[in-house]
Design a protein around this motif. Structure first.
Motif, PDB file in Angstrom:
ATOM      1  N   UNK A  26      52.960  17.857  43.890  1.00 21.50           N
ATOM      2  CA  UNK A  26      53.516  16.522  43.659  1.00 21.50           C
ATOM      3  C   UNK A  26      53.223  15.970  42.263  1.00 21.50           C
ATOM      4  N   UNK A  27      52.357  16.600  41.478  1.00 22.75           N
ATOM      5  CA  UNK A  27      52.047  16.095  40.142  1.00 22.75           C
ATOM      6  C   UNK A  27      52.517  17.027  39.030  1.00 22.75           C
ATOM      7  N   UNK A  28      53.365  17.977  39.351  1.00 23.32           N
ATOM      8  CA  UNK A  28      53.872  18.861  38.309  1.00 23.32           C
ATOM      9  C   UNK A  28      54.910  18.149  37.446  1.00 23.32           C
ATOM     10  N   UNK A  29      55.093  18.638  36.259  1.00 21.72           N
ATOM     11  CA  UNK A  29      56.104  18.112  35.355  1.00 21.72           C
ATOM     12  C   UNK A  29      57.429  18.782  35.687  1.00 21.72           C
ATOM     13  N   UNK A  30      58.399  17.968  36.054  1.00 20.17           N
ATOM     14  CA  UNK A  30      59.717  18.492  36.406  1.00 20.17           C
ATOM     15  C   UNK A  30      60.677  18.137  35.283  1.00 20.17           C
ATOM     16  N   UNK A  31      61.317  19.143  34.747  1.00 18.30           N
ATOM     17  CA  UNK A  31      62.280  18.979  33.659  1.00 18.30           C
ATOM     18  C   UNK A  31      63.605  19.605  34.107  1.00 18.30           C
ATOM     19  N   UNK A  32      64.716  19.257  33.442  1.00 15.82           N
ATOM     20  CA  UNK A  32      66.007  19.813  33.841  1.00 15.82           C
ATOM     21  C   UNK A  32      66.030  21.340  33.893  1.00 15.82           C
ATOM     22  N   UNK A  33      65.368  22.002  32.963  1.00 13.68           N
ATOM     23  CA  UNK A  33      65.357  23.468  32.961  1.00 13.68           C
ATOM     24  C   UNK A  33      64.725  24.033  34.229  1.00 13.68           C
ATOM     25  N   UNK A  48      74.842  17.100  30.845  1.00 17.88           N
ATOM     26  CA  UNK A  48      74.379  16.464  32.076  1.00 17.88           C
ATOM     27  C   UNK A  48      72.868  16.213  32.075  1.00 17.88           C
ATOM     28  N   UNK A  49      72.148  16.778  31.129  1.00 16.25           N
ATOM     29  CA  UNK A  49      70.687  16.682  31.153  1.00 16.25           C
ATOM     30  C   UNK A  49      70.168  15.248  31.153  1.00 16.25           C
ATOM     31  N   UNK A  50      70.739  14.304  30.398  1.00 15.62           N
ATOM     32  CA  UNK A  50      70.244  12.919  30.504  1.00 15.62           C
ATOM     33  C   UNK A  50      70.380  12.356  31.922  1.00 15.62           C
ATOM     34  N   UNK A  51      71.473  12.661  32.611  1.00 17.24           N
ATOM     35  CA  UNK A  51      71.633  12.208  33.994  1.00 17.24           C
ATOM     36  C   UNK A  51      70.657  12.911  34.926  1.00 17.24           C
ATOM     37  N   UNK A  52      70.380  14.175  34.656  1.00 19.27           N
ATOM     38  CA  UNK A  52      69.405  14.912  35.470  1.00 19.27           C
ATOM     39  C   UNK A  52      68.014  14.326  35.273  1.00 19.27           C
ATOM     40  N   UNK A  53      67.683  13.939  34.047  1.00 20.79           N
ATOM     41  CA  UNK A  53      66.378  13.313  33.775  1.00 20.79           C
ATOM     42  C   UNK A  53      66.260  11.999  34.536  1.00 20.79           C
ATOM     43  N   UNK A  54      67.309  11.185  34.511  1.00 21.56           N
ATOM     44  CA  UNK A  54      67.302   9.929  35.265  1.00 21.56           C
ATOM     45  C   UNK A  54      67.124  10.195  36.763  1.00 21.56           C
ATOM     46  N   UNK A  55      67.776  11.218  37.275  1.00 17.25           N
ATOM     47  CA  UNK A  55      67.646  11.576  38.692  1.00 17.25           C
ATOM     48  C   UNK A  55      66.231  12.047  38.999  1.00 17.25           C
ATOM     49  N   UNK A  56      65.662  12.858  38.113  1.00 17.01           N
ATOM     50  CA  UNK A  56      64.287  13.328  38.303  1.00 17.01           C
ATOM     51  C   UNK A  56      63.331  12.148  38.366  1.00 17.01           C
ATOM     52  N   UNK A  57      63.481  11.217  37.456  1.00 10.66           N
ATOM     53  CA  UNK A  57      62.583  10.055  37.425  1.00 10.66           C
ATOM     54  C   UNK A  57      62.742   9.216  38.686  1.00 10.66           C
ATOM     55  N   UNK A  58      63.978   8.952  39.074  1.00  6.80           N
ATOM     56  CA  UNK A  58      64.248   8.117  40.256  1.00  6.80           C
ATOM     57  C   UNK A  58      63.694   8.759  41.521  1.00  6.80           C
ATOM     58  N   UNK A  59      63.969  10.049  41.721  1.00  9.95           N
ATOM     59  CA  UNK A  59      63.515  10.739  42.924  1.00  9.95           C
ATOM     60  C   UNK A  59      61.993  10.860  42.931  1.00  9.95           C
ATOM     61  N   UNK A  60      61.397  11.126  41.783  1.00 14.54           N
ATOM     62  CA  UNK A  60      59.932  11.240  41.705  1.00 14.54           C
ATOM     63  C   UNK A  60      59.267   9.911  42.006  1.00 14.54           C
ATOM     64  N   UNK A  61      59.806   8.814  41.451  1.00 16.62           N
ATOM     65  CA  UNK A  61      59.248   7.492  41.754  1.00 16.62           C
ATOM     66  C   UNK A  61      59.350   7.183  43.243  1.00 16.62           C
ATOM     67  N   UNK A  62      60.506   7.457  43.840  1.00 20.34           N
ATOM     68  CA  UNK A  62      60.684   7.195  45.276  1.00 20.34           C
ATOM     69  C   UNK A  62      59.754   8.056  46.112  1.00 20.34           C
ATOM     70  N   UNK A  63      59.589   9.304  45.717  1.00 24.91           N
ATOM     71  CA  UNK A  63      58.703  10.220  46.448  1.00 24.91           C
ATOM     72  C   UNK A  63      57.266   9.700  46.428  1.00 24.91           C
ATOM     73  N   UNK A  64      56.792   9.307  45.253  1.00 25.45           N
ATOM     74  CA  UNK A  64      55.414   8.824  45.141  1.00 25.45           C
ATOM     75  C   UNK A  64      55.253   7.450  45.781  1.00 25.45           C
ATOM     76  N   UNK A  74      51.677   2.547  41.919  1.00 24.52           N
ATOM     77  CA  UNK A  74      52.693   3.464  41.428  1.00 24.52           C
ATOM     78  C   UNK A  74      53.228   2.948  40.104  1.00 24.52           C
ATOM     79  N   UNK A  75      53.187   3.796  39.089  1.00 24.69           N
ATOM     80  CA  UNK A  75      53.664   3.422  37.757  1.00 24.69           C
ATOM     81  C   UNK A  75      55.169   3.629  37.704  1.00 24.69           C
ATOM     82  N   UNK A  76      55.860   2.665  37.159  1.00 23.02           N
ATOM     83  CA  UNK A  76      57.309   2.788  37.027  1.00 23.02           C
ATOM     84  C   UNK A  76      57.620   3.640  35.806  1.00 23.02           C
TER      85      UNK A  76
END
Length: 103
Positions: A26-33, A48-64, A74-76
């Motif tokens: 749960x604390x790994x760094x997730x990047x588009x690659x 699409x990578x900027x949208x993927x980054x936004x999705x990664x951030x949103x899903x990670x925040x919701x998960x935590x 929880x830090x935004x």
């Protein structure tokens, strides 16, 4: 919603991969690659990578937020990323200067 037109990847597929990665660590760094590698795809135009980054951030925040004991701890991350984009923004570093001549 279709996020990557080159590889035909939907937002739901990306969200599922992100949750899968977070459940393994749960604390790994997730990047588009990493997301694309897990999907056995590769970035082609990478538009699409900027949208993927936004999705990664949103899903990670919701998960935590769901797994956190105290929601106030929880830090935004999304707000911090947007602040850094405003501060250092990539738009002023891209493109040619006005004095550039191709010939």
């Amino acid at each position: 919603m279709l996020v990557c037109h080159c590889n035909i990847i939907t937002e739901k597929e990306i969200e599922a991969v992100i949750v899968e990665l977070l459940e393994s660590d749960c604390w790994q760094l997730i990047v588009p690659a990493k997301v694309y590698h897990t999907l056995n795809k590769r970035g082609r135009c990478c538009g699409c990578f900027p949208n993927v980054v936004e999705t990664i951030i949103r899903v990670t925040e919701n998960y935590h937020a769901r797994s956190a004991d105290a929601a106030g701890d929880v830090v935004s991350h999304l707000d911090r990323v947007r602040q850094l984009r405003d501060q250092f923004g990539s738009s002023r570093n891209e493109g040619r200067t006005t004095g550039h001549r191709a010939a």
